[in-house]
Scaffold this motif. Structure first.
Motif, short mmCIF file in Angstrom:
data_model
loop_
_atom_site.label_atom_id
_atom_site.label_comp_id
_atom_site.label_asym_id
_atom_site.label_seq_id
_atom_site.Cartn_x
_atom_site.Cartn_y
_atom_site.Cartn_z
N LYS A 1 0.83 -1.21 0.00
CA LYS A 1 0.00 0.00 0.00
C LYS A 1 0.87 1.26 0.00
CE LYS A 1 -3.87 -2.25 2.16
NZ LYS A 1 -4.78 -2.33 3.28
N VAL A 2 0.33 2.31 -0.61
CA VAL A 2 1.04 3.58 -0.73
C VAL A 2 1.52 4.10 0.63
CG1 VAL A 2 0.78 6.01 -1.39
CG2 VAL A 2 0.01 4.21 -2.95
N PRO A 3 0.67 4.15 1.67
CA PRO A 3 1.18 4.64 2.96
C PRO A 3 2.34 3.80 3.51
CG PRO A 3 -1.22 4.53 2.99
CD PRO A 3 -0.76 3.86 1.73
N THR A 4 2.32 2.50 3.23
CA THR A 4 3.39 1.63 3.69
C THR A 4 4.69 1.94 2.94
OG1 THR A 4 1.77 -0.08 4.21
CG2 THR A 4 4.06 -0.79 4.05
N ILE A 5 4.58 2.20 1.65
CA ILE A 5 5.76 2.59 0.86
C ILE A 5 6.36 3.87 1.45
CG2 ILE A 5 6.58 3.38 -1.40
CD1 ILE A 5 4.39 1.55 -2.64
N ARG A 6 5.51 4.83 1.72
CA ARG A 6 5.99 6.09 2.31
C ARG A 6 6.64 5.84 3.68
NH1 ARG A 6 0.63 8.88 0.61
NH2 ARG A 6 1.17 9.65 -1.46
N TYR A 7 6.04 4.95 4.45
CA TYR A 7 6.60 4.60 5.76
C TYR A 7 7.98 3.98 5.60
CZ TYR A 7 7.37 2.25 10.19
OH TYR A 7 7.93 1.79 11.36
N TYR A 8 8.12 3.03 4.69
CA TYR A 8 9.42 2.39 4.46
C TYR A 8 10.47 3.42 4.04
CZ TYR A 8 7.14 -2.23 4.65
OH TYR A 8 6.46 -3.35 5.03
N GLU A 9 10.05 4.41 3.28
CA GLU A 9 10.98 5.50 2.92
C GLU A 9 11.36 6.29 4.17
OE1 GLU A 9 9.11 7.90 -0.09
OE2 GLU A 9 9.05 6.23 -1.50
N SER A 10 10.39 6.59 5.01
CA SER A 10 10.64 7.44 6.18
C SER A 10 11.58 6.76 7.19
CB SER A 10 9.33 7.84 6.86
OG SER A 10 8.77 6.75 7.58
N ILE A 11 11.58 5.42 7.24
CA ILE A 11 12.46 4.72 8.18
C ILE A 11 13.74 4.23 7.50
CG2 ILE A 11 10.57 4.11 9.74
CD1 ILE A 11 10.77 1.21 8.62
N GLY A 12 13.91 4.56 6.24
CA GLY A 12 15.16 4.26 5.55
C GLY A 12 15.26 2.88 4.93
N PRO B 1 10.84 -9.30 11.21
CA PRO B 1 10.63 -7.95 11.74
C PRO B 1 11.44 -6.94 10.93
CG PRO B 1 11.98 -9.25 13.25
CD PRO B 1 11.57 -10.16 12.12
N LEU B 2 11.05 -5.68 11.03
CA LEU B 2 11.70 -4.63 10.24
C LEU B 2 13.20 -4.54 10.51
CD1 LEU B 2 8.99 -1.83 10.30
CD2 LEU B 2 9.55 -3.39 8.43
N ASP B 3 13.63 -4.73 11.75
CA ASP B 3 15.07 -4.66 12.04
C ASP B 3 15.83 -5.77 11.33
OD1 ASP B 3 14.86 -2.40 13.60
OD2 ASP B 3 14.74 -3.51 15.50
N SER B 4 15.26 -6.95 11.25
CA SER B 4 15.91 -8.04 10.52
C SER B 4 15.94 -7.76 9.03
CB SER B 4 15.19 -9.36 10.78
OG SER B 4 15.34 -9.75 12.13
N ILE B 5 14.87 -7.16 8.52
CA ILE B 5 14.84 -6.80 7.10
C ILE B 5 15.92 -5.75 6.82
CG2 ILE B 5 13.47 -5.71 5.28
CD1 ILE B 5 10.99 -7.04 6.62
N ARG B 6 16.07 -4.81 7.72
CA ARG B 6 17.11 -3.80 7.56
C ARG B 6 18.49 -4.47 7.50
NH1 ARG B 6 16.40 1.29 8.42
NH2 ARG B 6 14.65 1.00 9.86
N GLU B 7 18.71 -5.45 8.38
CA GLU B 7 19.97 -6.21 8.37
C GLU B 7 20.19 -6.91 7.04
OE1 GLU B 7 21.52 -9.01 11.70
OE2 GLU B 7 19.53 -8.33 12.37
N LEU B 8 19.14 -7.60 6.57
CA LEU B 8 19.25 -8.34 5.32
C LEU B 8 19.47 -7.41 4.13
CD1 LEU B 8 16.45 -10.95 6.01
CD2 LEU B 8 18.91 -11.42 5.82
N LEU B 9 18.79 -6.27 4.13
CA LEU B 9 19.00 -5.30 3.04
C LEU B 9 20.43 -4.77 3.06
CD1 LEU B 9 15.63 -3.35 3.14
CD2 LEU B 9 16.48 -4.79 1.26
N SER B 10 20.94 -4.52 4.25
CA SER B 10 22.31 -4.06 4.38
C SER B 10 23.27 -5.10 3.81
CB SER B 10 22.63 -3.77 5.85
OG SER B 10 23.98 -3.43 6.01
#
Length: 144
Positions: free
Chosen positions: A14-25, A60-69
């Motif tokens: 969803k669009v708000p989720t995309i914007r959220y993902y942008e806002s948290i990097g 969880p988002l923190d794990s996704i951040r790790e994996l993306l890194s």
């Protein structure tokens, strides 16, 4: 280049989720059109699809951040990604154990039902006093 609406349709996010993902990097700031509209390329679409799939698997988002890194450094050994995946697998296994205990408790409550009146209802009785439960399932992380 895709607008945020087309990116949303293409990925199921969803669009708000995309914007959220942008806002948290998790997603980088997109390019902008001359009219200041967000524009996304194939790399952002792939990254968002990665995030969506990881979320679908319960990461969880923190794990996704790790994996993306890690994915941003393709020459790294995959052992670090394995650690994140193993941690998620253990979390899923733990949740399954808790859910099985909840299933047993609910089945037991219903099996004890005398089909009488609410004053005799085992479901109401057990929900009203946790001491009647066979399992300690408080704070189990199951959504309410």
């Amino acid at each position: 280049m895709l607008s945020i609406g087309k990116l949303s349709a293409a990925t199921g996010v969803k669009v708000p989720t995309i914007r959220y993902y942008e806002s948290i990097g998790l997603l980088p700031e997109p390019e902008r059109s001359t009219g200041n509209q967000r524009l996304y390329g194939p790399r952002q679409q792939e990254r968002l699809a990665f995030i969506r799939h990881a979320r679908d698997l319960g990461f969880p988002l923190d794990s996704i951040r790790e994996l993306l890194s890690l994915s941003d450094r393709p020459d790294m050994p995959c052992a670090a990604a394995d650690v994140v995946a193993r941690r998620q697998l253990q979390s899923v296994r733990d949740r399954i154990v808790r859910l099985e205990a909840l299933q047993q408790e609910l089945s037991r409550m219903l099996a004890q039902c005398a089909h009488g009146t609410i004053s005799d209802c085992k479901v109401i009785e057990v929900l009203g006093d946790h001491a009647h439960c066979l399992h300690d399932h408080h704070g189990d992380g199951v959504p309410s």
